[in-house]
Motif scaffolding. Structure first.
Motif, PDB file in Angstrom:
ATOM      1  N   THR A   1      -7.380   2.269   5.482  1.00 50.65           N
ATOM      2  CA  THR A   1      -6.113   2.673   4.863  1.00 50.65           C
ATOM      3  C   THR A   1      -5.086   3.036   5.937  1.00 50.65           C
ATOM      4  OG1 THR A   1      -6.869   4.972   4.603  1.00 50.65           O
ATOM      5  CG2 THR A   1      -7.236   3.467   2.743  1.00 50.65           C
TER       6      THR A   1
ATOM      7  N   PRO B   1      -4.461  -1.308   0.963  1.00 49.76           N
ATOM      8  CA  PRO B   1      -4.546  -0.580  -0.307  1.00 49.76           C
ATOM      9  C   PRO B   1      -5.996  -0.165  -0.559  1.00 49.76           C
ATOM     10  CG  PRO B   1      -3.361  -2.662  -0.546  1.00 49.76           C
ATOM     11  CD  PRO B   1      -4.027  -2.707   0.791  1.00 49.76           C
ATOM     12  N   ALA B   2      -6.206   0.748  -1.491  1.00 47.63           N
ATOM     13  CA  ALA B   2      -7.527   1.331  -1.724  1.00 47.63           C
ATOM     14  C   ALA B   2      -8.612   0.289  -1.972  1.00 47.63           C
ATOM     15  CB  ALA B   2      -7.452   2.311  -2.894  1.00 47.63           C
TER      16      ALA B   2
ATOM     17  N   GLU C   1      -3.152   8.810   0.569  1.00 49.39           N
ATOM     18  CA  GLU C   1      -3.224   8.641  -0.890  1.00 49.39           C
ATOM     19  C   GLU C   1      -4.155   7.488  -1.259  1.00 49.39           C
ATOM     20  OE1 GLU C   1       0.806   8.089  -2.053  1.00 49.39           O
ATOM     21  OE2 GLU C   1       1.335  10.235  -1.924  1.00 49.39           O
ATOM     22  N   GLU C   2      -4.061   6.382  -0.525  1.00 56.15           N
ATOM     23  CA  GLU C   2      -4.942   5.246  -0.785  1.00 56.15           C
ATOM     24  C   GLU C   2      -6.398   5.623  -0.515  1.00 56.15           C
ATOM     25  OE1 GLU C   2      -4.134   2.490  -2.164  1.00 56.15           O
ATOM     26  OE2 GLU C   2      -1.954   2.562  -2.060  1.00 56.15           O
TER      27      GLU C   2
ATOM     28  N   ALA D   1       0.822  -1.203   0.000  1.00 55.15           N
ATOM     29  CA  ALA D   1       0.000   0.000   0.000  1.00 55.15           C
ATOM     30  C   ALA D   1       0.857   1.253   0.000  1.00 55.15           C
ATOM     31  CB  ALA D   1      -0.919   0.001   1.213  1.00 55.15           C
TER      32      ALA D   1
END
Length: 567
Positions: free
Chosen positions: A102, A107-108, A51-52, A46
């Motif tokens: 997150t 990860p997203a 940002e994710e 990640a």
């Protein structure tokens, strides 16, 4: 009357059973929905949590925009369903939950999947309207994950020929896009009799069977015969069965085309055939061959808003619909909202079980102004049109509540006042309740849920929610008998009214009107015209005396007019 010859069932054909969802028969090759996108077994490293989280929020925003675009080209309930789903994708609480994941290193795509999954569990546990939205959230998750992993977006198959659509389940975003020229029938592995798929399929007039466990084994291209009346799917039918289905479908179309005018039994007893109506084009609704509106859902004016609609806004909306039904009856259901259909401007407090909490008429205990303003708007619109307007309150449980609502409505200037019977307590005391009002209407969907202690949104218990359950029919008969003794009309506005085999039973139980979606009107009208009132009573006796839903259905089919029994 004798039972007709059953549909041929050759030894080589697999016969699957499910829940009758949308009436009619269809035959065609299977086209399966693609499986939803799944997360890879190996999770990538990640990026930064913020940002994710931003990637996830942007994907959800794109999903919401897509849903809004589809809703923009639609009207009525379909547009409302997609609009509500778009708001779910933009829900700040969902974004907050994603952010938590997150921060934990997801990860997203993984964060979206986990947050939606946890949110789904909460919605399912809440029951009622909220539980129905759990499936909508799964569709949002799948679309967002597909965007984040650059995978194909979930959607309808396009085999290039007319087909029977087979899926585990159908999301509203897909169901509203069905092309009735290409999709001959629908078969789903999951889903119950009151799911969005059923409601939309009936509105489109597409035969459908839901809750069919064997659907998982139907491969692309396999020829199937779908019977939306019996709830069966025959795979690999032989030529005799194919021809039988085609003849039956053609005969039914021809007969129903001739079915017009007011509802009547074979010996002339009148049964008003009415429409269930929500948001949409009033002129289009009024053009149908109906005797009026048996259920006008008014929630579309209130849901997904941050402030309540003004009296002027409501009056304008009601006036347009009343004018479309000039001279005909229009039955307005007051706001059916509360903790299970939350309103941003009318909080009712946290509840562990919203289906048993502050909803329907009970909302007026907390926010009385919502009801008094709505009644004022309805009365103002009624004064300017020739429609025979009447009003009813949902979720009324006692005779005293019925009297309270009647006083409020009459005080606002509305002459014809009734209530919905959706709670067993109200049905059991119908003899005491009916003298307080001018009419009642039975909501079989909720009455089944409360009678059988089975969440109407829970796909695992569809048999308990079957409107043929003798316990439910017994309560309908209790209300119908009270109506006959008091000389007051008793309507049925749940999905049960749309079943052409069940319609004569409901009339035999004392129903004087039946309200349904427009595509169901011709078949119900035809079924009533083929039975005398005394035959309807006999069918009702057989259904109530049966040991279960399937036994009730077959007992009635055995004595029904051959044409109706063959449907």
């Amino acid at each position: 009357m004798a039972q007709t010859e059953p549909l041929p069932s050759p030894a080589g054909a697999a016969r699957l059973s499910g829940i009758p969802a949308s009436p009619g028969v269809a035959i065609g090759p299977v086209a399966r929905m693609a499986a939803p996108p799944s997360l890879p077994e190996r999770r990538p490293e990640a990026g930064k949590p913020e940002e994710e989280a931003d990637l996830a929020r942007r994907a959800l925003g794109r999903v919401a925009d897509l849903l809004d675009q589809r809703a923009a080209g639609l009207t009525g309930e379909a547009a409302a369903v997609l609009g509500a789903q778009a708001l779910m994708a933009r829900d700040p609480e969902l974004a907050r939950r994603i952010g938590e994941h997150t921060e934990q290193g997801d990860p997203a795509a993984w964060a979206v999947s986990a947050a939606c999954g946890a949110y789904q569990e909460l919605l399912a546990a809440a029951g009622g309207y909220l539980a129905e939205r759990a499936a909508d959230l799964a569709d949002i998750r799948d679309r967002a994950v597909a965007l984040l992993l650059d995978l194909p977006m979930p959607g309808l198959p396009d085999p290039g020929v007319a087909h029977v659509l087979v899926a585990d389940d159908l999301a509203p975003a897909d169901t509203v896009q069905l092309d009735t020229e290409r999709v001959l029938g629908i078969v789903t592995r999951y889903g119950g009799p009151t799911s969005h798929t059923v409601i939309l399929a009936r509105a489109l007039g597409i035969p459908a069977v839901v809750g069919c466990a064997g659907a998982v084994d139907l491969a692309d291209g396999v020829l199937v015969a779908v019977d939306g009346d019996a709830g069966t799917v025959a795979a690999d039918p032989d030529e005799e069965q194919v021809e039988h289905v085609r003849r039956r479908a053609e005969r039914r179309r021809a007969l129903l085309a001739e079915s017009t005018g007011p509802g009547r039994t074979a010996d002339g007893t009148g049964v008003a055939l009415l429409l269930n109506v929500g948001e949409g084009d009033p002129g289009k609704a009024g053009a149908h061959d109906s005797e009026g509106v048996g259920l006008l859902r008014t929630e579309f004016l209130f849901l997904e808003r941050t402030d309540p609609p003004t009296v002027e806004e409501q009056t304008a909306s009601y006036t347009a619909l009343f004018e479309a039904f000039a001279g005909r009856v229009v039955t307005v259901r007051t706001l059916d909202a509360g903790s299970d259909k939350p309103l941003a401007f009318a909080a009712t407090g946290q509840e562990d079980n919203p289906a048993l909490g502050v909803r329907g008429f009970r909302t007026s205990r907390v926010h009385p102004g919502l009801l008094t303003e709505q009644l004022a708007a309805i009365a103002a619109a009624a004064r300017t049109t020739s429609a025979r307007v009447r009003v009813m309150a949902p979720m009324v449980s006692t005779p005293d509540e019925a009297a309270e609502f009647a006083a409020l409505a009459r005080g606002a200037g509305i002459e014809r006042v009734g209530v919905m019977i959706e709670v067993p307590g109200a049905a059991l005391l119908a003899d005491r309740l009916l003298p307080r009002v001018d009419f009642v209407s039975i909501g079989t969907n909720d009455l089944a849920q409360y009678t059988m202690a089975a969440d109407r949104t829970l796909g695992a218990l569809p048999d308990l929610l079957d409107p043929w359950q003798p316990a439910l029919l017994h309560l309908v008969g209790t209300v119908g008998g009270a109506g006959e003794r008091s000389g007051r009309p008793v309507g049925v506005c749940g999905e049960a009214a749309a079943d052409p085999l069940l319609a004569p039973v409901l009339v035999g139980l004392g129903a004087t009107s039946l309200s349904m979606s427009a595509p169901s009107l011709p078949a119900v009208r035809r079924a009533l015209a083929l039975h005398t009132h005394s035959e309807c009573r006999r069918m009702a006796e057989l259904a109530v005396a049966a040991s279960g839903a399937e036994q009730a259905r077959e007992a009635v089919r055995a004595v029904a007019h051959p044409e109706v029994a063959a449907w």
